[in-house]
Design a protein around this motif. Structure first.
Motif, PDB file in Angstrom:
ATOM      1  N   GLY A  28      28.724  42.408  30.981  1.00  0.00           N
ATOM      2  CA  GLY A  28      29.237  41.040  31.139  1.00  0.00           C
ATOM      3  C   GLY A  28      29.623  40.763  32.583  1.00  0.00           C
ATOM      4  O   GLY A  28      29.301  39.706  33.133  1.00  0.00           O
ATOM      5  N   GLU A  29      30.289  41.711  33.200  1.00  0.00           N
ATOM      6  CA  GLU A  29      30.717  41.533  34.592  1.00  0.00           C
ATOM      7  C   GLU A  29      29.503  41.434  35.514  1.00  0.00           C
ATOM      8  O   GLU A  29      29.464  40.599  36.412  1.00  0.00           O
ATOM      9  CB  GLU A  29      31.591  42.713  35.038  1.00  0.00           C
ATOM     10  CG  GLU A  29      32.864  42.915  34.232  1.00  0.00           C
ATOM     11  CD  GLU A  29      33.989  41.955  34.609  1.00  0.00           C
ATOM     12  OE1 GLU A  29      33.760  41.040  35.421  1.00  0.00           O
ATOM     13  OE2 GLU A  29      35.091  42.118  34.070  1.00  0.00           O
ATOM     14  N   ALA A  30      28.511  42.285  35.268  1.00  0.00           N
ATOM     15  CA  ALA A  30      27.330  42.270  36.132  1.00  0.00           C
ATOM     16  C   ALA A  30      26.572  40.947  35.996  1.00  0.00           C
ATOM     17  O   ALA A  30      26.085  40.398  36.991  1.00  0.00           O
ATOM     18  CB  ALA A  30      26.416  43.447  35.792  1.00  0.00           C
ATOM     19  N   ASP A  60      33.384  39.929  43.354  1.00  0.00           N
ATOM     20  CA  ASP A  60      34.450  40.481  42.496  1.00  0.00           C
ATOM     21  C   ASP A  60      33.885  40.923  41.153  1.00  0.00           C
ATOM     22  O   ASP A  60      34.200  42.004  40.659  1.00  0.00           O
ATOM     23  CB  ASP A  60      35.534  39.429  42.231  1.00  0.00           C
ATOM     24  CG  ASP A  60      36.511  39.270  43.392  1.00  0.00           C
ATOM     25  OD1 ASP A  60      36.448  40.068  44.340  1.00  0.00           O
ATOM     26  OD2 ASP A  60      37.343  38.338  43.322  1.00  0.00           O
ATOM     27  N   GLU A  61      33.044  40.078  40.544  1.00  0.00           N
ATOM     28  CA  GLU A  61      32.512  40.419  39.220  1.00  0.00           C
ATOM     29  C   GLU A  61      31.599  41.656  39.306  1.00  0.00           C
ATOM     30  O   GLU A  61      31.639  42.527  38.448  1.00  0.00           O
ATOM     31  CB  GLU A  61      31.753  39.240  38.587  1.00  0.00           C
ATOM     32  CG  GLU A  61      32.533  37.935  38.456  1.00  0.00           C
ATOM     33  CD  GLU A  61      33.796  37.997  37.600  1.00  0.00           C
ATOM     34  OE1 GLU A  61      34.188  39.080  37.134  1.00  0.00           O
ATOM     35  OE2 GLU A  61      34.406  36.928  37.404  1.00  0.00           O
ATOM     36  N   ASP A  62      30.810  41.711  40.390  1.00  0.00           N
ATOM     37  CA  ASP A  62      29.978  42.912  40.597  1.00  0.00           C
ATOM     38  C   ASP A  62      30.852  44.156  40.706  1.00  0.00           C
ATOM     39  O   ASP A  62      30.534  45.213  40.165  1.00  0.00           O
ATOM     40  CB  ASP A  62      29.152  42.775  41.885  1.00  0.00           C
ATOM     41  CG  ASP A  62      27.892  41.951  41.658  1.00  0.00           C
ATOM     42  OD1 ASP A  62      27.419  41.900  40.507  1.00  0.00           O
ATOM     43  OD2 ASP A  62      27.397  41.350  42.635  1.00  0.00           O
ATOM     44  N   LYS A  63      31.948  44.003  41.436  1.00  0.00           N
ATOM     45  CA  LYS A  63      32.881  45.135  41.601  1.00  0.00           C
ATOM     46  C   LYS A  63      33.441  45.547  40.236  1.00  0.00           C
ATOM     47  O   LYS A  63      33.529  46.745  39.922  1.00  0.00           O
ATOM     48  CB  LYS A  63      34.019  44.701  42.538  1.00  0.00           C
ATOM     49  CG  LYS A  63      35.075  45.758  42.772  1.00  0.00           C
ATOM     50  CD  LYS A  63      36.188  45.219  43.679  1.00  0.00           C
ATOM     51  CE  LYS A  63      37.030  44.180  42.948  1.00  0.00           C
ATOM     52  NZ  LYS A  63      38.002  43.477  43.773  1.00  0.00           N
ATOM     53  N   HIS A  64      33.767  44.568  39.387  1.00  0.00           N
ATOM     54  CA  HIS A  64      34.279  44.906  38.044  1.00  0.00           C
ATOM     55  C   HIS A  64      33.233  45.679  37.243  1.00  0.00           C
ATOM     56  O   HIS A  64      33.555  46.619  36.534  1.00  0.00           O
ATOM     57  CB  HIS A  64      34.682  43.645  37.269  1.00  0.00           C
ATOM     58  CG  HIS A  64      35.749  42.846  37.949  1.00  0.00           C
ATOM     59  ND1 HIS A  64      36.082  41.571  37.580  1.00  0.00           N
ATOM     60  CD2 HIS A  64      36.548  43.157  39.002  1.00  0.00           C
ATOM     61  CE1 HIS A  64      37.048  41.129  38.367  1.00  0.00           C
ATOM     62  NE2 HIS A  64      37.338  42.066  39.238  1.00  0.00           N
ATOM     63  N   GLY A  65      31.981  45.242  37.379  1.00  0.00           N
ATOM     64  CA  GLY A  65      30.900  45.959  36.690  1.00  0.00           C
ATOM     65  C   GLY A  65      30.855  47.411  37.156  1.00  0.00           C
ATOM     66  O   GLY A  65      30.727  48.336  36.353  1.00  0.00           O
ATOM     67  N   ASP A 156      42.347  40.181  39.811  1.00  0.00           N
ATOM     68  CA  ASP A 156      41.172  39.388  40.208  1.00  0.00           C
ATOM     69  C   ASP A 156      40.940  38.225  39.242  1.00  0.00           C
ATOM     70  O   ASP A 156      40.654  37.112  39.670  1.00  0.00           O
ATOM     71  CB  ASP A 156      39.914  40.269  40.224  1.00  0.00           C
ATOM     72  CG  ASP A 156      39.832  41.154  41.465  1.00  0.00           C
ATOM     73  OD1 ASP A 156      40.661  40.974  42.382  1.00  0.00           O
ATOM     74  OD2 ASP A 156      38.932  42.010  41.503  1.00  0.00           O
ATOM     75  N   GLU A 157      41.034  38.496  37.943  1.00  0.00           N
ATOM     76  CA  GLU A 157      40.743  37.425  36.975  1.00  0.00           C
ATOM     77  C   GLU A 157      41.765  36.291  37.103  1.00  0.00           C
ATOM     78  O   GLU A 157      41.424  35.113  36.962  1.00  0.00           O
ATOM     79  CB  GLU A 157      40.685  37.953  35.536  1.00  0.00           C
ATOM     80  CG  GLU A 157      39.704  39.110  35.276  1.00  0.00           C
ATOM     81  CD  GLU A 157      38.232  38.837  35.582  1.00  0.00           C
ATOM     82  OE1 GLU A 157      37.900  37.778  36.150  1.00  0.00           O
ATOM     83  OE2 GLU A 157      37.405  39.716  35.262  1.00  0.00           O
ATOM     84  N   GLU A 158      43.011  36.648  37.407  1.00  0.00           N
ATOM     85  CA  GLU A 158      44.023  35.606  37.663  1.00  0.00           C
ATOM     86  C   GLU A 158      43.596  34.753  38.864  1.00  0.00           C
ATOM     87  O   GLU A 158      43.737  33.532  38.848  1.00  0.00           O
ATOM     88  CB  GLU A 158      45.390  36.236  37.966  1.00  0.00           C
ATOM     89  CG  GLU A 158      46.081  36.871  36.762  1.00  0.00           C
ATOM     90  CD  GLU A 158      46.498  35.847  35.710  1.00  0.00           C
ATOM     91  OE1 GLU A 158      46.643  34.655  36.058  1.00  0.00           O
ATOM     92  OE2 GLU A 158      46.654  36.239  34.536  1.00  0.00           O
TER      93      GLU A 158
HETATM   94 FE   FE2 Z   1      35.499  40.045  35.954  1.00  0.00          FE
END
Ligand code: FE2
Ligand code: FE2
Length: 262
Positions: A28-30, A60-65, A156-158
């Motif tokens: 999902g993050e990726a 940021d989302e890539d980093k979460h992935g 990050d999501e905040e």
């Molecule tokens: Fe995320």
């Protein structure tokens, strides 16, 4: 007593369920990272100042992935294929929420209406992400394996949510208020259904992996339906309101890194 914390704890403790949990999250993050990266490249001229923020959102989302994949690796596990019925991002796209991936694959620039669709969709999905991470943070902020990752992603999501509020309010003041409200409502209506369906599917898989008895499965299923009932009856309103965040410019500047997960 069966609580959300006990459920999560069980999922974290078992390799197979942990593997599915992290694989779904990483995927999902990726996907979010890819979408934002493409949108950043296609931002229209009139919205130029937004481009670095969208790019930062994507980074940021890539980093979460990477973080979720890193958690798997740390435990000596490889990602599993994500079952279709648990693919939140894909199912939302199929409901026509957010910008179509096919569109993003082409090099045609977006227009302001598309940017509104992107931001409204993100306003709703980032609310979900922020709430889910806040829940994980409440239970596992001090967990030796996942605590740091959970705190970092939660922050990050905040920020992502704050950014969506700020940018949508800016566009509302520029005269797009009605379109924004309409798309926020459409997105929230679809999101609460998709979230329910994905939650049911994920818990079915977890129940099978962890051999949950029928009685426990029934309690979990009833809980998901009850949460959906609450959202349908009015809980959805929290996903469509717009409020200027206390700290503006949440996505200004370079993305933060998480080198230990790279
Ligand atoms: Fe995320
Ligand atoms: Fe996010």
């Amino acid at each position: 007593m069966l609580s959300a914390k006990t459920l999560f704890q069980e999922i974290l403790d078992n390799d197979e369920s942990f593997r599915l949990f992290c694989s779904i999250a990483a995927s999902g993050e990726a996907q979010g990272g890819w979408e934002n990266g493409r949108i950043a490249a296609l931002v229209p001229e009139s919205e130029r100042p937004l481009a670095p923020k969208v790019a930062r959102h994507g980074a940021d989302e890539d980093k979460h992935g990477r973080i979720f994949r890193g958690l798997l690796k740390k435990r000596g596990l490889r990602p599993v294929e994500v079952p279709l019925e648990t693919d939140y991002t894909l199912l939302l796209e199929r409901c026509g929420i957010g910008l179509e991936h096919n569109r993003l694959r082409h090099d045609e620039p977006l227009d302001v209406a598309d940017i509104i669709v992107y931001l409204a969709h993100s306003r709703v999905t980032e609310q979900r992400a922020a709430e889910q991470m806040a829940l994980l943070r409440r239970y596992f902020a001090d967990h030796p394996d996942i605590g740091r990752a959970v705190r970092l992603i939660s922050d990050d999501e905040e920020n992502h949510l704050a950014y969506c509020h700020e940018e949508l309010l800016r566009l509302a003041h520029a005269g797009h208020g009605r379109a924004i409200q309409r798309i926020l409502h459409e997105s929230a209506r679809a999101e609460i259904r998709v979230h329910r369906d994905v939650s049911l599917a994920v818990m079915r898989h977890m129940g099978r992996i962890l051999s949950w008895p029928r009685s426990r499965m029934m309690v979990v299923t009833a809980g998901i339906h009850a949460a959906y009932g609450y959202e349908r009856l009015g809980g959805w309103r929290r996903m469509v309101s717009l409020r200027m965040p206390e700290r503006t410019g949440a996505l200004d500047g370079a993305p933060t890194t998480a080198p230990e997960y790279a």
